[in-house]
Structure formats: structure tokens, C-alpha cells
Design a protein around this motif. Structure first.
Motif, PDB file in Angstrom:
ATOM      1  N   ASN A 149       3.024   4.449  -1.029  1.00  0.00           N
ATOM      2  CA  ASN A 149       3.026   5.610  -2.025  1.00  0.00           C
ATOM      3  C   ASN A 149       4.189   6.489  -1.940  1.00  0.00           C
ATOM      4  N   LEU A 201       4.084   3.503  -6.512  1.00  0.00           N
ATOM      5  CA  LEU A 201       2.754   3.386  -6.079  1.00  0.00           C
ATOM      6  C   LEU A 201       2.673   1.647  -5.917  1.00  0.00           C
ATOM      7  N   ASP A 237       4.496   6.715   3.811  1.00  0.00           N
ATOM      8  CA  ASP A 237       4.760   5.580   3.791  1.00  0.00           C
ATOM      9  C   ASP A 237       6.178   5.051   3.656  1.00  0.00           C
ATOM     10  N   ARG A 284       0.805  -1.185   0.028  1.00  0.00           N
ATOM     11  CA  ARG A 284      -0.059   0.109   0.099  1.00  0.00           C
ATOM     12  C   ARG A 284       0.855   1.288   0.105  1.00  0.00           C
ATOM     13  N   HIS A 290      -2.992   0.504  -3.290  1.00  0.00           N
ATOM     14  CA  HIS A 290      -3.438   1.752  -2.969  1.00  0.00           C
ATOM     15  C   HIS A 290      -4.325   2.355  -3.445  1.00  0.00           C
TER      16      HIS A 290
END
Length: 236
Positions: A101, A124, A224, A99, A129
Motif C-alpha cells: 500500500n 495498492l 510497506d 499486500r 490488501h
């Protein structure tokens, strides 16, 4: 500490012996072509916070030749090169988490009110995501020109947790995005089509977005965890 140093030396010898280039180093051929390390693999030299005059004290970590976003250690913000570039070939190894980014931006002007603005090579997890399903026609998926041009649908993406290589080539107005050795999109900055794409994007209120002759390279802090190494640039 001595044992760690011995292990690092052993790994370096192993890589050289079997023809594998050690991370954050330049081969003889790269040196001949004028390639330079944009990050030395050990220090923060050549980088600073996008909205700071020094490297962020939190949120970023350097360990074992890897530069990583570490949101658990505090919000660090984006980082940019201290040098600006015009015509270049930029390559960066990156690794995402589930997930995840992040992004690689170029032609960034840190003096703008929003210091992190720039053309973005999107990083990504397309499968998990939600941003992958936003925008238009997939233009927020991995390797796309974020919110403007989608990368090729058959782009070669490696599994989450594995290293990928992003390459951005910019010469004059012609710009290309490459992923793992495959060209996945190209466009002409400052063209009528480029301006049309800006008008349909989140940058619509910035008509001169991404049109400068020079700009900095930025690694995005998006909250992230993400990993970077082998950050190299070749002036064209």
C-alpha cells in the motif's frame, strides 16, 4: 566499486544500443516538450520530509537508480517536493510488493496541520490488501482517486513485482489518472460534483480539500515496501 561502475556503464551502453532509454534520463523528445526530472535518480535533491525541513534519515533508500520505501530501516514518513506545481503532467514508474500500500499525492499543502493531505493516486495490491474492499464502489483500489472516485474496472495492472507507470494530468480544474498508458478516470476539481464527493469521503470535514491552485507532489510512506523511478513532470 570499479567493477560496479563498469557494469553500470555496460548496462547503459546496452540500453542505448538497443533503443531502451536508461532510467531517470530524458529523451531528446522529452526535453523538447519541456519534461523535467523531478528526481535525479541519485540524490535527495528537490525532496524533503512532509513534516520535516530535510529528507528523512530513515525509512527511504536510494540504490541503482531506484527510490524505495524501506520500513525495516525505520519509520521515515512521507516525502514531498520542495517545489509546488499548478498545471502539470506527472509520470512515475512504481513497483509494489505483495499486500503493498502506498500512494502518489498532489496539490499537497505541507503547512496544514496534517502535512500529508492531498489528492491521492492510490497504489495498492488490489488482490491481497484489505483496503481494496473498503470505501465505496472500489474507490480505494489502484489508480483510483483515493476514497473519492474508482478507477476503471478494466484498468491495465501489471503483476506485483513488475513496474507500472502512473500518470497524473492536471490543467485548470480538469484532472486525469492514467495507468500504463490508459486513462482510467477524470474529474473536475472545484465542481459541484467534486464537492459532493468530498462530502461523502474521509475528507468531509475539509470542505476546501484539494481545491488550491498550487501544491506539492508527495510519495507516501505507508509502512510497506514500494519502489519508484523515472519521476518526471511537464509544466502545462
Amino acid at each position: 566499486m570499479k567493477n560496479f561502475a563498469s557494469l553500470s556503464l555496460l548496462l547503459l551502453v546496452f540500453n542505448v544500443s538497443f533503443g531502451q532509454q536508461a532510467p531517470n534520463t530524458l529523451s531528446k523528445n522529452e526535453k523538447k516538450q519541456g519534461v523535467k526530472l523531478l528526481w535525479d535518480g541519485q540524490t535527495t535533491n528537490g525532496w524533503r520530509g512532509a513534516a520535516l525541513d530535510k529528507f528523512p534519515e530513515k525509512g527511504w533508500k536510494i540504490s541503482d537508480g531506484v527510490l524505495s520505501v524501506e520500513p525495516s530501516e525505520g519509520k521515515g514518513g512521507d516525502i514531498v517536493t520542495t517545489e509546488a506545481f499548478s498545471n502539470f503532467e506527472l509520470s512515475i514508474d512504481f513497483k509494489l510488493t505483495e499486500r503493498g500500500n502506498s500512494g502518489i499525492k498532489y496539490f499537497v499543502d505541507p503547512n496544514l496541520p496534517k502535512s500529508g493531505l492531498g489528492l491521492e493516486f492510490q497504489l495498492l495490491d488490489d488482490d491481497k490488501h484489505p483496503d481494496a474492499k473498503m470505501g465505496r464502489d472500489g474507490n480505494r483500489t489502484i489508480a483510483s482517486l483515493y476514497d473519492m472516485i474508482p478507477a476503471a474496472k478494466d484498468k491495465p495492472v501489471r503483476k506485483i513485482g513488475e513496474w507500472n507507470t502512473a500518470k497524473i494530468v492536471s490543467k485548470g480544474n480538469h484532472t486525469e489518472h492514467w495507468l500504463n498508458g490508459v486513462k482510467v478516470l477524470e474529474y473536475e476539481r472545484n465542481s459541484d460534483e467534486y464537492r459532493r464527493l468530498i462530502a461523502m469521503s474521509k475528507y468531509k470535514d475539509l470542505p476546501n480539500f484539494g481545491t488550491g491552485e498550487r501544491g506539492r507532489i508527495l510519495l507516501q510512506y505507508h509502512g510497506d515496501q514500494a519502489f519508484f523511478r523515472n519521476i518526471k513532470i511537464r509544466p502545462l
